[in-house]
Design a protein around this motif. Structure first.
Motif, PDB file in Angstrom:
ATOM      1  N   THR A   1      12.919 -22.646  16.881  1.00 56.26           N
ATOM      2  CA  THR A   1      12.271 -21.490  17.505  1.00 56.26           C
ATOM      3  C   THR A   1      12.063 -20.375  16.492  1.00 56.26           C
ATOM      4  OG1 THR A   1      13.261 -22.041  19.636  1.00 56.26           O
ATOM      5  CG2 THR A   1      12.451 -19.784  19.366  1.00 56.26           C
ATOM      6  N   ALA A   2      13.089 -20.112  15.681  1.00 59.45           N
ATOM      7  CA  ALA A   2      12.971 -19.085  14.639  1.00 59.45           C
ATOM      8  C   ALA A   2      11.830 -19.415  13.688  1.00 59.45           C
ATOM      9  CB  ALA A   2      14.283 -18.952  13.876  1.00 59.45           C
ATOM     10  N   ALA A   3      11.718 -20.678  13.300  1.00 60.28           N
ATOM     11  CA  ALA A   3      10.652 -21.101  12.390  1.00 60.28           C
ATOM     12  C   ALA A   3       9.276 -20.826  12.990  1.00 60.28           C
ATOM     13  CB  ALA A   3      10.798 -22.586  12.056  1.00 60.28           C
ATOM     14  N   GLN A   4       9.127 -21.115  14.282  1.00 54.90           N
ATOM     15  CA  GLN A   4       7.833 -20.887  14.941  1.00 54.90           C
ATOM     16  C   GLN A   4       7.480 -19.401  14.964  1.00 54.90           C
ATOM     17  OE1 GLN A   4       8.344 -22.749  18.750  1.00 54.90           O
ATOM     18  NE2 GLN A   4       8.419 -24.812  17.877  1.00 54.90           N
ATOM     19  N   VAL A   5       8.476 -18.547  15.225  1.00 56.26           N
ATOM     20  CA  VAL A   5       8.243 -17.098  15.241  1.00 56.26           C
ATOM     21  C   VAL A   5       7.820 -16.624  13.848  1.00 56.26           C
ATOM     22  CG1 VAL A   5       9.362 -14.846  15.512  1.00 56.26           C
ATOM     23  CG2 VAL A   5       9.786 -16.663  17.190  1.00 56.26           C
ATOM     24  N   VAL A   6       8.527 -17.095  12.840  1.00 56.28           N
ATOM     25  CA  VAL A   6       8.242 -16.701  11.451  1.00 56.28           C
ATOM     26  C   VAL A   6       6.832 -17.146  11.054  1.00 56.28           C
ATOM     27  CG1 VAL A   6       8.898 -17.158   9.042  1.00 56.28           C
ATOM     28  CG2 VAL A   6      10.659 -16.627  10.750  1.00 56.28           C
ATOM     29  N   GLU A   7       6.488 -18.385  11.387  1.00 55.52           N
ATOM     30  CA  GLU A   7       5.155 -18.903  11.034  1.00 55.52           C
ATOM     31  C   GLU A   7       4.047 -18.120  11.746  1.00 55.52           C
ATOM     32  OE1 GLU A   7       6.917 -23.407  10.354  1.00 55.52           O
ATOM     33  OE2 GLU A   7       5.784 -22.933  12.172  1.00 55.52           O
ATOM     34  N   HIS A   8       4.251 -17.849  13.025  1.00 54.67           N
ATOM     35  CA  HIS A   8       3.248 -17.100  13.802  1.00 54.67           C
ATOM     36  C   HIS A   8       3.026 -15.713  13.200  1.00 54.67           C
ATOM     37  CE1 HIS A   8       1.112 -15.449  17.281  1.00 54.67           C
ATOM     38  NE2 HIS A   8       1.966 -14.430  17.253  1.00 54.67           N
ATOM     39  N   ALA A   9       4.117 -15.023  12.876  1.00 49.79           N
ATOM     40  CA  ALA A   9       4.012 -13.673  12.311  1.00 49.79           C
ATOM     41  C   ALA A   9       3.314 -13.698  10.951  1.00 49.79           C
ATOM     42  CB  ALA A   9       5.404 -13.050  12.192  1.00 49.79           C
ATOM     43  N   HIS A  10       3.662 -14.675  10.129  1.00 51.04           N
ATOM     44  CA  HIS A  10       3.047 -14.756   8.802  1.00 51.04           C
ATOM     45  C   HIS A  10       1.564 -15.110   8.897  1.00 51.04           C
ATOM     46  CE1 HIS A  10       7.134 -14.556   7.200  1.00 51.04           C
ATOM     47  NE2 HIS A  10       6.604 -14.371   6.007  1.00 51.04           N
TER      48      HIS A  10
END
Length: 366
Positions: free
Chosen positions: A69-78
């Protein structure tokens, strides 16, 4: 552009998301991977409270739902912020560190650089730390090679120290007279101790604020010297560098102040950050002419006052030499991306303790 020029100056964007979880910094740098040719535009995308909580839930974990989940949030923001930077030659993507234990499981930065390259249509350099750890290094700090270039860019003649106060503090001692960063004697770098992370956590938990704006809460408080002495008794401070920390390595700091009123707790955590830096200065090969402070900590006047009192040299925000303290780490990963793409080292024994100078990173083409 699906390939990267092997010589000459190129334009790179670096993206950084730090352990203080404020958001994503992106900054453009023009460089040949050795010298800084110039700086370009920058952008910032803050995390909202929900995103911050989702990433924080992954801290200290190596796999599982929270990490995904953290990875998805980070990717979306970037993706959101990097979509404005598709006119660059390449992107340096640090990702988000969730766990860092170089002598145990390794180091984990989430975020898929290959996916970003496909989505953005620009080459992406990522996973900067793993190769260093695999060769016996700490995997951190990685900005020192860029600090060396900065010291030469500002025309420094004497040794100078760059102090980054993000979630964790790190110090780079630079001798700008040494031509290349990987040459022995050019650099010494290591983590000084916790910086903003414990204070930010305290502010969020107790007062619902992301950080102590202008040091206003700490300024009203009194430092609890007993807690400060216990903190400085930590074996980490006596350990010789290179050395590095995970965001949560000093989690017991908050326990030392949990009985204190808000203002005293904030003052004590701020003093702990400054005291860690003062201890760190003893490891410098020789005293720096000045300490240039970058990262969010430089905007806390109480912390800056504590540093000026406890250090034997000039302490200044990095803006005083014409550099951008909010974007320096993002610029560093732009610089490192060009070095990786050109087969140049990004860390050495003096920065991470790695056995030999090594260039980390994966290059993903669109």
């Amino acid at each position: 552009m699906n390939s990267i020029a092997k010589t000459g100056v190129v334009t790179a964007a670096g993206a950084m998301s730090g352990t203080s979880l404020d958001g994503v910094d992106v900054a453009v740098l023009r460089t040949d991977g050795r010298q800084i040719a110039g700086f370009g535009r920058s952008a910032y995308r803050s995390y909202d409270a929900e995103e911050r909580a989702a990433i924080a839930a992954g801290f200290g974990k190596w796999s599982g739902t929270e990490v995904d989940t953290a990875a998805q949030v980070v990717e979306h923001a970037h993706l959101a912020v990097l979509s404005e930077f598709t006119d660059v030659d390449l992107i340096g993507f640090h990702g988000q560190t969730l766990s860092h234990a170089p002598r145990a499981q390794g180091t984990l930065q989430v975020g898929d650089g290959a996916m970003l390259a496909r989505e953005l249509g620009v080459p992406v350099v990522w996973d900067f730390r793993s190769a260093d750890v695999q060769m016996g290094g700490e995997g951190a700090p990685l900005a020192p090679f860029f600090h060396h270039a900065c010291a030469q860019f500002i025309g420094a003649q004497e040794p100078v120290a760059f102090l980054n106060l993000g979630g964790v503090g790190n110090l780079t001692w630079v001798d700008p007279q040494v031509a290349e960063p990987q040459i022995e004697g050019a650099l010494l770098a290591f983590d000084t101790g916790p910086a903003n992370a414990p204070l930010n956590d305290l502010m969020q938990t107790r007062l619902g604020q992301p950080y102590d704006r202008d040091g206003a809460v700490a300024r009203r408080g009194t430092v609890e010297t007993g807690a400060l002495e216990l903190f400085l008794a930590e074996p980490y401070f006596a350990k010789m560098p290179p050395k590095s920390l995970d965001r949560n390595d000093f989690a017991e700091m908050v326990a030392l102040v949990e009985e204190l009123p808000d203002a005293d707790a904030a003052a004590t955590l701020t003093a702990m950050c400054a005291a860690g830096v003062a201890e760190a200065m003893q490891h410098c090969p020789r005293p720096p002419s000045r300490v240039l402070v970058t990262g969010g900590g430089r905007q806390n006047p109480v912390l800056m006052e504590m540093l000026r009192v406890s250090l034997d040299c000039e302490v200044a925000a990095i803006e005083e030499v014409g550099l951008d303290g909010d974007m320096l780490e993002a610029q560093a990963f732009a610089y490192l991306a060009v070095r990786v793409a050109r087969g140049l080292p990004t860390s050495c024994a003096g920065t991470t303790g790695v056995r030999a100078a090594v260039g980390g990173g994966i290059v993903s083409l669109p």
